[in-house]
Design a protein around this motif. Structure first.
Motif, PDB file in Angstrom:
ATOM      1  N   ASP A 196      -8.313   7.015  -0.154  1.00 24.06           N
ATOM      2  CA  ASP A 196      -8.206   8.427   0.191  1.00 24.06           C
ATOM      3  C   ASP A 196      -7.029   9.100  -0.518  1.00 24.06           C
ATOM      4  O   ASP A 196      -6.459  10.066  -0.024  1.00 24.06           O
ATOM      5  CB  ASP A 196      -8.198   8.661   1.704  1.00 24.06           C
ATOM      6  N   SER A 241       0.347   9.316   2.664  1.00 21.53           N
ATOM      7  CA  SER A 241      -1.058   9.682   2.466  1.00 21.53           C
ATOM      8  C   SER A 241      -1.662  10.383   3.687  1.00 21.53           C
ATOM      9  O   SER A 241      -2.733  10.974   3.598  1.00 21.53           O
ATOM     10  CB  SER A 241      -1.879   8.443   2.114  1.00 21.53           C
ATOM     11  N   HIS A 242      -0.986  10.317   4.832  1.00 26.38           N
ATOM     12  CA  HIS A 242      -1.514  11.024   6.005  1.00 26.38           C
ATOM     13  C   HIS A 242      -0.915  12.421   6.171  1.00 26.38           C
ATOM     14  O   HIS A 242      -1.127  13.068   7.196  1.00 26.38           O
ATOM     15  CB  HIS A 242      -1.273  10.193   7.267  1.00 26.38           C
TER      16      HIS A 242
HETATM   17 MG    MG Z   1      -4.802   8.256   4.302  1.00 27.02          MG
END
Ligand code: MG
Ligand code: CA
Ligand code: CA
Ligand code: CA
Ligand code: MG
Ligand code: MG
Ligand code: MG
Lengths: 734, 734
Positions: free
Chosen positions: B227, B412-413
């Motif tokens: 992602d 990444s979040h």
């Molecule tokens: Mg992520």
């Protein structure tokens, strides 16, 4: 000269209306020893002491509800009533002076007042925009006056009675016969207002007017109010007795529904208490087989597990048995209704009591540990003066409560919602009745009054979980037609608490079309919770489109059918409420069962429905054509069968599993149903086969023309003969 | 031969990992006398006894999260860990046998397993679809193994270590370096899993791998996960120490946000506890100035009054300090962090403790009455390894909590939400951060995984209460760019609890544009509750369109501006999240203040904003282009200024009054603000005048280039010279 209520030699001693001299003596003797009474008294004292410090304000009337002058006059009558009671119990002149000074201010103001400047009501008051609110004022103020009557001088009383109370009582009655001489909760307030002040002033003529209405009102027959409600029917009995006779069924159900019943119960019961005090020979609590006491029981049974009233007809959600009116109801019902210890359970939850004999008796009984749990059971509450105009059927099993409406129109606050239902799980609405389109007393929203969306949306059939034919409302949305009809009960059977069934028939909503809806709440060991089986059987002389909506609340998780979601949202239809729905999704059945799975409040729900190839499946949302954002944006799932004479909708709703956002565990997130199938559906019988995912099968079968308990039936199904006694059967068939 | 952790002569006695021989003896001596410990033990025993009765199931891995095999293996490791502890404390072989038999089943299955059949993850496990979940398994199972280690035979241990634990540890590390050698909460689980089993097996090489990562991973620099998250940066320190160094700021804030911090804290702390037991010389709890203990304090401060974490970045709402991870955190922080009595308050609310030395110490202290209220104050939690990459600023006053984010990207979040904020009233979200687009572990929704709307909606700037330029997201929604930048704190001053101010600057989200947002939480006797003053000052080299959304929750009551509601709903924009908004209403400012009044949970709110003639006012709703109904249909109010280089948005939010659906009384339903006005806004100063309905006036002024506490300032305003010291002033100016 005034005709007296008392006989020739009696002295008009006070208090006599709600408080009595004997009762007050009893209260005083117990002060400080009955906790719930003492805290209720302290709360009232704290509130009134604070109010007295703020001083008296009696402004010139100007505003609609929610506005300053409205809320001020409303607060004034509530404060006076309590201050009067405090004066009696505490013997402190401060309270008597407060009431007197405020009443004198009103006596000075009232004769100068024109009709209220706001023109919205068909019966305008003087202090308020509606005669209704003026009546509220007099119901409470009569009590205050009664409490200080003996303390006032004769001269003061003359001023009050001549300048204020008599003209006030005349204005809301003779001055507004279209309001006073009517069968409606508003009129009850008017009747009682006049009756209460009549008792205090010892005026027999006024009391007679209150009890029996104005003799000759000259009202045209068939006259209507501003929102279409009927004012006068031919030969109608009016006054307090008229309002007691017609809207109450023998079960104590009030045809307008619990929200208005709650509102009307206060004047009904407080005046009954007054009549019991001054004219016990009327035996008012025994009238019509004790209907007033039954009404309290009906009201309490019309609440969910949190005590919130089911929002039948025009009803704002959140109103509950914690309201001040229900405190009065419960205390009076306990005192005059044989001291039912279950009422003490409700009184404990309410955590306050009336400051009179009835409240004292409740508080004493609670102190003595007499309370027993108020257990709500499944119950049918018949509608209609004779109990023969349909009913509200409530099925209860574990945490589930199913409310099925097959009643009469419900007067001017009724909705076009024949055979509609709503479902609650542990007090949470799962399949909702929308309620009303109104924000009561929130001035920002149309002065707190009924919004036009109440007519265009909330009353319409499509706003309910019931069948709509050709996108029109029941009775074409015509009040007069609706008022002539009611649904017919077919059966209500809750003897077996694992198999509770209610079924009713509607033949007038759409002339030429017969609708029978059967709802079963079934508890079976193979299911985690009781499930709902819903069968809507339609037979018509003509071809029609049929819509059956389910107003689910919560988050859609999964369907087993494909649907398109349009790029732009358009309204689902043009009128009859359809103009307020957006079409958010659209699918077509492939002929298999339709499964609709969602989550609400960390519980899962699955609705499995029998659909035929080509049936349309609509995902809708409320909110179209709502220029002032008056409506809540809530969803619906609609099953649509097109161009059919006869049709059958069968759905099974499962409640299952749980989700925790803390442990992030989803348990039992899917339903148990693999398939449901209509095995047989003809004029005489309907039979449904239910198959679970572990391949167990059950049969639900019913006789459509014989609801007798001892009818003998047999069907040849799947190469087997199934026999049963009574109108329905549910059994495993593996 | 295996290199040992223990020195030459030491025997590898167990338990040693979390439980210790000394600790177990202490626990046994106190059994039955420490209520909270005893009930926690009873709960565990009841749960495990029931589980043992159901029997052992070790299915062949198949499902995604939410599915059967996933949930079964997850439950297995949780059960084994508890059973191990019960065996140690209760000395009942039943529990040891249960753990052994299950482990043996795994030892038989594991060598036969291919990589998990679900292909969704960039690092697939064998038992689970992600190596992450395999790591979870090993973290818990290592504890179970430790508890029965001495009870097993040498032969049994050899089978388990050779067939299960070693290959398992190798697979999640050497077998998946892209997962193991990374800075990410997932990797922490991997590191700790290997470290925990290393300690139990006394394997120095594995422990070194856990602490410092794989020496040579051959991973390409700049590699990304599925992602878009960065896997390997040049010269990055990895392993447990790497994960401890980089994501934690000196204040204990974890850059991914509290939802993932909660998830990561369990392995961080449980492994720290293990290291403290076996290698106390590492002084792990003192590492980086005690960052692990500070992290627990940070986490607890990142909750609302109900204990729910603020949903910063990807975060599912409802996760709270009641989670099992936080029980461990609080107990460890109490035991190793100087016995702070306020932690006992949280432990009491959690109502359970860890079944080890730390939980025992908490339960004993609670029994001894040592608990003190945990009082959450306003707090700034700096982001970045060195604490110099912005911060989360939380202002608290009475029931209000304002969460302002001026931090780094958050790995990444992270969301593209520079200078966004959310507001809570008594734990109720009023202006919400949407959270994530995911239904964790609810299989019906994409297997419980991140939904595509998480990228297309939840991460986008327009999904947040912050400034959007030209309908694009910050950093153009580019993760790499976003990761290089962070907002800059301008000031955070909560010394005067009646005047709390936070201000921050963002210059990189839109190159060429400088945004400064200042938020004040002001308590003044003229207002019922503290109010929020929000000033967004924008300066750009180019002309742009600016949108400032407010994601209010609740029912719109009234606006002071006219708006049109379109007949059909269309999406507000084409991309960057705008494609998920419907345009429900549209108005144009006449140049006066814009007032927006709504109700939520029976409380009223009014947002008053300075707008210029021609500013657009958009009523929007989430839900467009959402074909699977993954998004919640919630509303927003957006102020849009078009074709401007510089702009200033000033808004004042009042919380006021109340409504009761039971008494139907609306109190204080309108705000107090008559007008707000920008008196001055230049490079050096911004000054706002606030006028209330009773014509009181206040001035809020601030220096834009000097945040020093002793800066001296003066402005000539309304014919008066206003002087102040420090960066801002708020004062009456009547
Ligand atoms: Mg992520
Ligand atoms: Ca309704
Ligand atoms: Ca409820
Ligand atoms: Ca967010
Ligand atoms: Mg409720
Ligand atoms: Mg009406
Ligand atoms: Mg909360």
């Amino acid at each position: 000269a005034q005709q007296r209520i008392l006989t020739h030699n009696e002295v008009n001693h006070h208090p006599k209306l709600i408080l009595t001299q004997k009762g007050v003596a009893e209260i005083k003797s117990k002060l400080g020893s009955i906790p719930l009474f003492d805290t209720s008294l302290e709360e009232a004292k704290a509130e009134i002491d604070a109010e007295i410090r703020l001083g008296i304000e009696v402004p010139i009337p100007k505003d609609l509800s929610g506005g300053y002058t409205h809320e001020r006059h409303k607060r004034n009558f509530l404060m006076m009533q309590k201050a009067g009671v405090l004066f009696q119990i505490l013997e402190d002149d401060t309270y008597a002076k407060y009431v007197r000074d405020m009443l004198m201010a009103y006596a000075k103001l009232y004769p100068t007042l024109p009709i209220h400047p706001q023109e919205r009501s068909y019966a305008r008051g003087k202090l308020f925009w509606q005669a209704l609110n003026d009546s509220n004022w007099l119901v409470y103020t009569s009590q205050a006056y009664d409490c200080i009557y003996d303390w006032l001088s004769k001269e003061e009383r003359d001023v009050l009675e001549n300048d204020l109370f008599r003209p006030f009582a005349d204005y809301i009655s003779i001055g507004n016969p279209q309001f006073f001489n009517r069968v409606h909760n508003h009129s009850t307030w008017g009747n009682v207002a006049v009756g209460m002040i009549a008792v205090v002033m010892d005026d027999a003529e006024l009391l007679d007017r209150a009890l029996h209405g104005i003799k000759d009102d000259n009202l045209p027959k068939g006259m209507r109010d501003d929102d279409g409600g009927m004012i006068k029917k031919e030969g109608q009995k009016v006054g307090f007795y008229g309002n007691l006779d017609e809207p109450f069924s023998p079960d104590g159900y009030y045809t307008e529904g619990p929200y208005y019943q709650r509102y009307a119960m206060y004047p009904f019961l407080i005046f009954a208490q007054a009549l019991q005090n001054v004219k016990p020979e009327l035996k008012i609590f025994e009238y019509k087989d004790g209907v007033l006491l039954k009404a309290v029981n009906a009201l309490l049974n019309l609440t969910d597990v949190n005590g919130d009233f089911f929002p039948i007809n025009d009803a704002q959600k959140g109103m509950s048995y914690y309201s001040r009116e229900l405190v009065t109801c419960v205390d009076i019902a306990y005192y005059y209704g044989g001291q039912n210890p279950e009422l003490l359970d409700i009184a404990q939850k309410q955590n306050r009591v009336s400051l009179d004999d009835t409240g004292l008796s409740v508080a004493v009984a609670i102190k003595e540990g007499k309370a027993k749990p108020f257990v709500k059971k499944s119950i049918e509450l018949r509608d209609g003066q004779m109990g023969d105009e349909g009913a509200i059927g409530i099925l209860r099993s574990d945490d589930l409560e199913l409310v099925f409406k097959y009643a009469a129109q419900g007067l001017s606050h009724g909705h076009y919602d024949k055979l509609s239902f709503s479902l609650y799980n542990a007090g949470q609405e799962v399949l909702q009745d929308y309620g009303l389109a109104r924000y009561v007393n929130i001035e920002q929203k149309g002065g707190g009054n009924y919004l036009k969306e109440n007519t265009t949306w909330a009353k319409q059939t499509i706003a309910h979980n019931t069948l709509v034919q050709n996108e029109t409302s029941h009775f074409n949305g015509n009040y007069e037609t609706g008022s002539q009809h009611h649904s017919e009960k077919y059966l209500f059977d809750v003897e077996d608490k694992n198999l509770q069934v209610v079924s009713a028939i509607e033949e007038n909503a759409y002339p030429g079309t017969k609708i029978q809806r059967t709802m079963a709440l079934i508890k079976d060991a193979d299911f985690e919770n009781p499930f709902v089986l819903d069968i809507v059987k339609v037979n018509s002389a003509t071809s029609n489109n049929y819509d059956l909506p389910f107003y689910y609340l919560g988050q859609l998780l999964q369907t087993n059918f494909k649907y398109e979601t349009p790029k732009t949202l358009t309204q689902l239809g043009d009128s009859n409420g359809y103009q307020h729905l957006y079409k958010e999704g659209f699918g077509i059945s492939d002929g298999n069962n339709t499964s609709f799975n969602w989550m609400l409040d960390n519980t899962f729900y699955t609705l499995t429905s029998v659909t035929s190839k080509g049936d349309e499946l609509v995902l809708a949302r409320i909110g179209a054509n709502d220029p002032a954002f008056n409506l809540r944006r809530e969803p619906a799932f609609i099953i649509r069968k097109k161009d059919k004479k006869d049709a059958i909708f069968v759905s099974l709703l499962e409640t299952h599993g749980s989700y925790s956002p803390v442990s992030e565990l989803a348990l039992n997130a899917y339903g148990q149903i693999k398939n449901i199938r209509v095995i047989l559906n003809d004029e005489a019988y309907t039979a449904i086969e239910i198959t679970s995912k572990n391949n167990k099968k059950w049969l639900f079968a019913m006789a459509n023309n014989n609801s007798s308990d001892d009818g003998q039936h047999q069907l040849y199904i799947n190469d087997t003969t199934v026999k049963w006694e009574g109108p329905f059967v549910f059994k495993p068939i593996n």
